[in-house]
Write a protein that holds these residues in place. Structure first.
Motif, short mmCIF file in Angstrom:
data_model
loop_
_atom_site.label_atom_id
_atom_site.label_comp_id
_atom_site.label_asym_id
_atom_site.label_seq_id
_atom_site.Cartn_x
_atom_site.Cartn_y
_atom_site.Cartn_z
N LYS A 62 0.84 -1.21 0.00
CA LYS A 62 0.00 0.00 0.00
C LYS A 62 0.87 1.26 0.00
O LYS A 62 0.61 2.20 -0.75
CB LYS A 62 -0.92 -0.02 1.22
N ASN A 63 1.91 1.28 0.84
CA ASN A 63 2.77 2.46 0.93
C ASN A 63 3.54 2.72 -0.36
O ASN A 63 3.75 3.88 -0.74
CB ASN A 63 3.75 2.30 2.10
N ALA A 66 1.25 4.31 -2.84
CA ALA A 66 1.09 5.74 -2.53
C ALA A 66 2.35 6.52 -2.91
O ALA A 66 2.25 7.63 -3.44
CB ALA A 66 0.77 5.92 -1.04
N TYR A 67 3.52 5.94 -2.64
CA TYR A 67 4.78 6.60 -2.99
C TYR A 67 4.86 6.83 -4.50
O TYR A 67 5.31 7.87 -4.95
CB TYR A 67 5.95 5.74 -2.51
N GLN A 69 2.58 7.60 -6.36
CA GLN A 69 1.69 8.72 -6.73
C GLN A 69 2.31 10.08 -6.41
O GLN A 69 1.73 11.10 -6.77
CB GLN A 69 0.33 8.57 -6.02
#
Length: 166
Positions: A62-63, A66-67, A69
């Protein structure tokens, strides 16, 4: 990437991965190239360590998404025709030797043993089977409560019997 851009990008990746590992009471062993080696259940015993490692793997996924993005990172990578950053995570649970290891002049708190080798080989198996997270070996009850799918058995170098993978 330039050396400066590479360091900035990899440090950003390590940051989002480290956050997930530490949130699940993992211990960062070392950074190896663009990889992170971590372990659970030492120096403090954690009864649900295998489940926590699996949850950290999901949080890393998940992280990293997000990174990817991050606007500056997206521009940096797209200008060079680089696809978004992807990770592979291999997990294994079992006995290991944990403690201060090294020479008389320099040592680190680290972990050694067949379980460590199995985890590394499991990470490499991710590429072969097309999954980003794999767990090798026997699952503990808490881990079985996660949404896991059997992915068959994998032959791994140095291991006589194919390991079940999830």
């Amino acid at each position: 990437l330039s050396p400066e851009e590479l360091v900035q990008t990899v440090n950003g990746l390590w940051n989002v991965c480290t956050t997930a590992i530490l949130a699940q009471q993992g211990t960062i062993d070392k950074f190896i190239g663009d990889a992170i080696m971590a372990f659970w259940n030492a120096p403090i015993s954690v009864s649900d360590h295998q489940c926590r490692a699996a949850k950290a793997a999901l949080d890393i996924r998940k992280n990293v998404a997000a990174y990817n993005q991050n606007p500056a990172l997206r521009v940096l990578l797209s200008e060079r025709g680089i696809v978004p950053i992807a990770v592979r995570i291999g997990l294994a649970s079992g006995p290991a030797c944990v403690g201060n290891m090294g020479s008389e002049d320099r040592f680190d708190y680290s972990v050694l043993g067949e379980t460590v080798n199995t985890a590394a080989r499991t990470e490499a198996t991710c590429k072969r089977v097309g999954h980003d997270i794999l767990i090798a070996g026997k699952l503990h009850d808490a881990t079985k409560n996660l949404a896991l799918l059997p992915a068959g058995h994998a032959n791994m170098k140095g291991i006589t019997h194919p390991e079940p993978i999830y």
